[in-house]
Design an enzyme around this catalytic site. Structure first.
Site, mmCIF file in Angstrom:
data_model
loop_
_atom_site.group_PDB
_atom_site.id
_atom_site.type_symbol
_atom_site.label_atom_id
_atom_site.label_comp_id
_atom_site.label_asym_id
_atom_site.label_seq_id
_atom_site.Cartn_x
_atom_site.Cartn_y
_atom_site.Cartn_z
ATOM 1 N N GLU A 51 93.485 75.833 50.211
ATOM 2 C CA GLU A 51 94.271 76.978 50.688
ATOM 3 C C GLU A 51 93.469 77.982 51.490
ATOM 4 O O GLU A 51 93.952 78.510 52.486
ATOM 5 C CB GLU A 51 94.902 77.754 49.499
ATOM 6 C CG GLU A 51 95.912 77.014 48.691
ATOM 7 C CD GLU A 51 95.283 76.427 47.460
ATOM 8 O OE1 GLU A 51 96.001 76.282 46.467
ATOM 9 O OE2 GLU A 51 94.084 76.105 47.470
ATOM 10 N N ASP A 74 98.692 74.467 40.380
ATOM 11 C CA ASP A 74 99.820 75.168 39.776
ATOM 12 C C ASP A 74 101.025 74.939 40.672
ATOM 13 O O ASP A 74 100.960 74.160 41.629
ATOM 14 C CB ASP A 74 99.513 76.666 39.586
ATOM 15 C CG ASP A 74 99.167 77.376 40.889
ATOM 16 O OD1 ASP A 74 99.329 76.769 41.984
ATOM 17 O OD2 ASP A 74 98.725 78.544 40.833
ATOM 18 N N ARG A 85 94.697 81.759 37.698
ATOM 19 C CA ARG A 85 96.141 81.823 37.412
ATOM 20 C C ARG A 85 96.456 80.792 36.338
ATOM 21 O O ARG A 85 96.667 79.618 36.628
ATOM 22 C CB ARG A 85 96.955 81.563 38.677
ATOM 23 C CG ARG A 85 96.793 82.652 39.725
ATOM 24 C CD ARG A 85 97.735 82.491 40.894
ATOM 25 N NE ARG A 85 97.472 83.505 41.918
ATOM 26 C CZ ARG A 85 96.698 83.312 42.973
ATOM 27 N NH1 ARG A 85 96.116 82.141 43.166
ATOM 28 N NH2 ARG A 85 96.494 84.275 43.844
ATOM 29 N N GLU A 90 102.587 76.745 42.930
ATOM 30 C CA GLU A 90 102.404 77.093 44.342
ATOM 31 C C GLU A 90 101.459 76.116 45.025
ATOM 32 O O GLU A 90 101.709 75.669 46.151
ATOM 33 C CB GLU A 90 101.877 78.529 44.473
ATOM 34 C CG GLU A 90 102.864 79.601 44.060
ATOM 35 C CD GLU A 90 104.153 79.591 44.878
ATOM 36 O OE1 GLU A 90 104.093 79.360 46.094
ATOM 37 O OE2 GLU A 90 105.224 79.818 44.281
ATOM 38 N N ASP A 147 95.403 74.390 44.807
ATOM 39 C CA ASP A 147 95.363 74.760 43.394
ATOM 40 C C ASP A 147 96.330 73.926 42.561
ATOM 41 O O ASP A 147 97.376 73.489 43.047
ATOM 42 C CB ASP A 147 95.709 76.246 43.223
ATOM 43 C CG ASP A 147 94.652 77.152 43.835
ATOM 44 O OD1 ASP A 147 93.492 76.717 43.963
ATOM 45 O OD2 ASP A 147 94.990 78.301 44.187
ATOM 46 N N TYR A 155 89.705 78.778 37.422
ATOM 47 C CA TYR A 155 90.929 79.191 38.114
ATOM 48 C C TYR A 155 91.594 80.354 37.385
ATOM 49 O O TYR A 155 91.725 80.349 36.154
ATOM 50 C CB TYR A 155 91.887 78.009 38.206
ATOM 51 C CG TYR A 155 93.070 78.260 39.103
ATOM 52 C CD1 TYR A 155 92.888 78.686 40.410
ATOM 53 C CD2 TYR A 155 94.367 78.073 38.645
ATOM 54 C CE1 TYR A 155 93.965 78.922 41.242
ATOM 55 C CE2 TYR A 155 95.456 78.295 39.476
ATOM 56 C CZ TYR A 155 95.242 78.722 40.768
ATOM 57 O OH TYR A 155 96.318 78.944 41.589
ATOM 58 N N HIS A 158 95.889 73.906 32.252
ATOM 59 C CA HIS A 158 94.665 74.539 32.733
ATOM 60 C C HIS A 158 93.797 74.971 31.564
ATOM 61 O O HIS A 158 94.210 74.956 30.416
ATOM 62 C CB HIS A 158 94.985 75.768 33.575
ATOM 63 C CG HIS A 158 95.698 75.455 34.843
ATOM 64 N ND1 HIS A 158 96.534 76.349 35.468
ATOM 65 C CD2 HIS A 158 95.700 74.350 35.622
ATOM 66 C CE1 HIS A 158 97.019 75.805 36.562
ATOM 67 N NE2 HIS A 158 96.531 74.604 36.676
#
Length: 571
Positions: A11, A99, A331, A101, A97, A329, A376
């Site tokens: 990203e 997740d 989030r 998103e 990532d 990470y 995670h």
């Protein structure tokens, strides 16, 4: 193979730069700079589509709610660069990532770039050489369930916002917005202010005494607990209308002292002839467990309390620490630590504080979040061995170092032993006074004999009117039942009950998580949105709703009732 090239897409440019160091020759690492596609604005739809079922939302509401995505003007250059790089590649690694998103970004990249070479999904929780190598060896396909979850929320947000926001513009004012999560968050702040406006304070009095034994000059404090057999009311015994709470029996189980009664009692206790005797002494073991490692929400809460960071500031600093390989990470709602991380934390705690400071067994924590996804890890220092804050003092500076220090301390403490000690509770009677009444006082003292995890870290707490605070370290002199005491001083004090405290960013994040509203990754942006829209103004650490927030919430409650129910937004 010699001569082959693998394209890796992430990203952010910072993340790309860090990963490139570990992948070496044969890899080209580029950044999508976030999402490359999104729902088109309805006004920008092709003319022939504006009149159909896509026209209002850019979502085909008559055909399975199919979204109409486009590459934004700002991202056309980025997409062109990615396509050029892909032409010379033999393999494509999507390393966004892990997740919702991130998975959605990977899917959009795959759908837009249409690669003709093998595609692998590469995921990792930290950016270290070892983690990147493990990720290379354990690639997978895109998780369509995560993509569907992100897309569903994006569609729902568009439907909600585009349906409700125009009503706010017409009825209240231009530039306002409604959102699935932001409206619920605004309602929470408004509801708390309504409680404060409706609150009626109650006045009450109490007594505190300074006591000593005849054999020991050490003084200690005791507070009035009962008078004539009835419990003396404290702030928690009053409701928000200023009345003593009534029990199921129909009667209040406490009596409130007014100034006249409290002053008269204090004067009576100053009489040297009043007998003051220890009635009972009770000692219990004291144990306190360490807090779990950080999740996104608890990191935001604790950084707000200890560092005075806003949620947005915390996430910005954490993003930088993650992308540069210092933490995992950021989030996540998981409280899990990998076996390597547990071993690293325990080894470091043992080295710094002694082997006895580490818990007997590795500690495992379960998330209390309603919508927790345990895939995670918790937020922790990166690597199979942790760098101490001291080792990074010359590398990290300012807020970066402060947040790393907080994360490191919390992680190490989570694998340390309980703090242990003892709490002594004493009941003391004085009297008779004011006729036949006997005043009963209570005192307590906690002595911590083994600090355990407290050597590394102690969690902060939010303001709570009725919360019982952790016992402070305070030592009582040796006391026995039947022992006579002397009153050195007695003081009558007046108090007033306090209204429910306004939300802070920390307490709002905590409530959003408890109610299952939104996701940890959205809390910072939601709070920023309600501040930027003018619904809420920070005053010190408090979040104060503006009049426009009251108007918006009232309109939504009256005409869109279901949409502002907290359980509608949950998940």
């Amino acid at each position: 193979m010699p001569g082959t090239k693998k394209l890796v897409i992430v990203e952010s440019p910072a993340k790309a730069k860090t990963i490139a160091q570990y992948l070496g020759d044969g890899y080209e690492v580029l950044a999508s700079v976030g999402h490359i596609r999104d729902l088109i604005e309805p006004k920008n739809l092709p003319a022939e589509l504006k009149r159909g079922s896509l026209g209002k939302f850019s979502i085909d509401v008559e055909n399975g709610f199919a979204p109409y995505y486009v590459v934004s003007d700002q991202k056309k250059k980025t997409v062109a660069e990615l396509k050029r790089a892909l032409k010379g590649a033999d393999e494509l690694y999507l390393a966004t990532d892990e997740d919702r998103e991130g998975e959605a970004i990977a899917w959009h990249l795959l759908d837009e770039l249409k690669p003709k070479v093998p595609v692998k999904r590469m995921v990792f929780h930290e950016i270290t050489k070892e983690a990147i190598q493990r990720a290379q060896e354990n690639t997978r396909d895109i998780d369509t369930a995560l993509v569907d979850a992100q897309e569903t929320r994006r569609i729902l947000d568009r439907l909600y916002g585009y349906e409700v926001s125009p009503v706010l513009w017409r009825k209240i004012g231009p530039g306002l917005s409604a959102g699935r999560v932001q409206s619920a968050a605004t309602r929470l702040v408004v509801d708390r202010e309504r409680e404060r406006l409706a609150f009626v304070p109650a006045g009450y009095w109490d007594l505190s005494t300074q006591l000593t034994t005849s054999a020991d000059s050490t003084q200690f404090e005791a507070r009035l607990a009962k008078l004539g057999g009835s419990r003396v009311a404290t702030g928690r015994d009053f409701d928000d209308k200023g009345q003593l709470k009534v029990q199921t029996s129909g009667r209040a189980d406490a009596v409130a002292l007014d100034e006249k009664a409290a002053t008269a009692l204090a004067d009576a206790l100053r009489d040297a002839s009043v007998s003051v005797v220890v009635t009972s002494v009770d000692s219990k073991p004291y144990t306190r467990r360490p807090a779990a490692p950080f999740s996104t929400s608890t990191l935001q809460q604790e950084a707000a309390r200890k560092l005075r960071f806003s949620a947005r500031q915390t996430m910005s600093v954490a993003q930088g620490l993650y992308e540069n390989g210092y933490i995992t990470y950021m989030r996540t709602d998981s409280l899990n630590l990998s076996q390597q991380a547990i071993a690293a934390a325990r080894a470091q705690a043992s080295s710094l504080y002694g082997a006895e400071s580490v818990s007997d067994k590795p500690r495992v924590y379960a998330s209390k979040s309603k919508n927790a996804q345990e895939a995670h890890e918790a937020i922790r220092p990166a690597g199979d061995t942790f760098r101490t804050p001291g080792q990074l003092e010359g590398v990290l500076r300012g807020n970066d170092w402060k947040l790393y220090d907080l994360i490191w301390k919390r992680t190490i403490a989570s694998q340390m032993a309980d703090a242990k000690g003892s709490t002594a509770s004493v009941v003391i009677t004085a009297g008779p006074v004011l006729g036949d009444s006997v005043a009963e006082f209570a005192a307590s003292g906690t002595v911590i004999t083994f600090r355990g995890f407290l050597q590394a870290y102690e969690e902060s707490r939010d303001e709570d009117r009725n919360d019982v605070a952790e016992p402070k370290e305070a030592k009582l002199p040796p006391l026995t039942a039947g022992q006579k005491l002397e009153i050195v001083d007695v003081e009558a004090k007046g108090h007033e009950t306090s209204a429910p405290p306004r939300y802070t960013e920390a307490s709002l994040v905590k409530t959003l998580e408890e109610l299952g509203i939104g996701r940890p990754s959205t809390y910072a942006s939601i709070i920023s949105t309600i501040i930027d829209r003018g619904y809420v103004t920070p005053r010190g650490t408090a979040l104060v709703p503006n009049w426009i927030a009251f108007s918006v919430v009232r309109l939504l409650e009256d005409y869109f009732t279901d949409l502002v129910q907290y359980d509608f937004t949950a998940g």
